[in-house]
Motif scaffolding. Sequence first.
Motif, PDB file in Angstrom:
ATOM      1  N   ARG A 160       4.499  -1.441  -2.073  1.00 51.78           N
ATOM      2  CA  ARG A 160       4.991  -0.682  -0.913  1.00 51.78           C
ATOM      3  C   ARG A 160       5.381   0.739  -1.308  1.00 51.78           C
ATOM      4  N   LYS A 161       4.777   1.253  -2.343  1.00 54.18           N
ATOM      5  CA  LYS A 161       5.112   2.566  -2.911  1.00 54.18           C
ATOM      6  C   LYS A 161       5.098   3.646  -1.824  1.00 54.18           C
ATOM      7  N   GLY A 162       6.176   4.423  -1.788  1.00 58.13           N
ATOM      8  CA  GLY A 162       6.263   5.517  -0.838  1.00 58.13           C
ATOM      9  C   GLY A 162       6.862   5.151   0.510  1.00 58.13           C
ATOM     10  N   GLU A 163       7.022   3.871   0.780  1.00 56.60           N
ATOM     11  CA  GLU A 163       7.594   3.441   2.053  1.00 56.60           C
ATOM     12  C   GLU A 163       9.110   3.348   1.936  1.00 56.60           C
ATOM     13  N   VAL A 164       9.800   3.726   2.997  1.00 58.98           N
ATOM     14  CA  VAL A 164      11.247   3.571   3.058  1.00 58.98           C
ATOM     15  C   VAL A 164      11.517   2.160   3.569  1.00 58.98           C
ATOM     16  N   ALA A 200      -9.178 -13.584  -8.374  1.00 56.88           N
ATOM     17  CA  ALA A 200      -8.778 -12.853  -7.170  1.00 56.88           C
ATOM     18  C   ALA A 200      -9.145 -11.381  -7.309  1.00 56.88           C
ATOM     19  N   ALA A 201      -9.172 -10.696  -6.181  1.00 56.12           N
ATOM     20  CA  ALA A 201      -9.429  -9.252  -6.187  1.00 56.12           C
ATOM     21  C   ALA A 201      -8.287  -8.545  -6.897  1.00 56.12           C
ATOM     22  N   PRO A 202      -8.546  -7.514  -7.613  1.00 58.72           N
ATOM     23  CA  PRO A 202      -9.804  -6.808  -7.801  1.00 58.72           C
ATOM     24  C   PRO A 202     -10.620  -7.291  -9.001  1.00 58.72           C
ATOM     25  N   SER A 254       0.056  -9.495   2.334  1.00 60.12           N
ATOM     26  CA  SER A 254      -0.129  -8.122   1.859  1.00 60.12           C
ATOM     27  C   SER A 254      -1.198  -8.061   0.773  1.00 60.12           C
ATOM     28  N   PRO A 255      -2.352  -7.475   1.079  1.00 64.03           N
ATOM     29  CA  PRO A 255      -3.397  -7.358   0.053  1.00 64.03           C
ATOM     30  C   PRO A 255      -2.947  -6.584  -1.190  1.00 64.03           C
ATOM     31  N   ALA A 256      -2.135  -5.541  -1.019  1.00 59.60           N
ATOM     32  CA  ALA A 256      -1.683  -4.754  -2.179  1.00 59.60           C
ATOM     33  C   ALA A 256      -0.788  -5.590  -3.083  1.00 59.60           C
ATOM     34  N   LEU A 257       0.115  -6.368  -2.496  1.00 55.63           N
ATOM     35  CA  LEU A 257       0.979  -7.249  -3.293  1.00 55.63           C
ATOM     36  C   LEU A 257       0.151  -8.341  -3.957  1.00 55.63           C
TER      37      LEU A 257
END
Length: 177
Positions: free
Chosen positions: A25-29, A102-104, A145-148
């Motif tokens: 969640r980098k950059g999110e408040v 798993a990806a990537p 969450s794909p990023a997580l």
Amino acid sequence: MRRAVNKQTALKAQDFYLLLVLLARKGEVMTYPDLAAFSGLSVSEVHGALKRAEQSRLLAFVDKQPSIITPSFKEFLLYGARYAFPAMRGAMVAGVPTAYAAAPLNGLIAPSADPVPVWPHAYGGVRGVALIPLYPSAPAAALRSPALYENLALFDALRMGNARERNFAIKLFEERL
């Protein structure tokens, strides 16, 4: 005679899991309740995890927002965390693919005939060898969450993979950091 109390801070798996959440969640408040809802931790667990991460110098609060200290976190992630949180394998189960499955990484590493590593999960559609997740709520949060999911799968490749898988995971993490 009174027993001495150990005041030494020790990083827990949930603390490191929350750092991987913050990286996703980098950059999110995000408020503590937001982090709790996203990660599957309670608000008090989030508070404790952030405090321990701050004491371990992996995190700092900037304008009252948690911010990963990239050089320290990178060093611990790439070279220490797999020893602090070793991979624990189990039996054949249905679950969610992780690590090289798993990806990537699944796009970079050719599959073998061996059963793939999976996090045991009720909604997992792949049968493989159980790999106990870093934290119990991690698979459910990763499915949202794909990023997580990618961060957790890459970390699993670091902690259980062979040298080739670890090298790919290191390269991909360095790009994210």
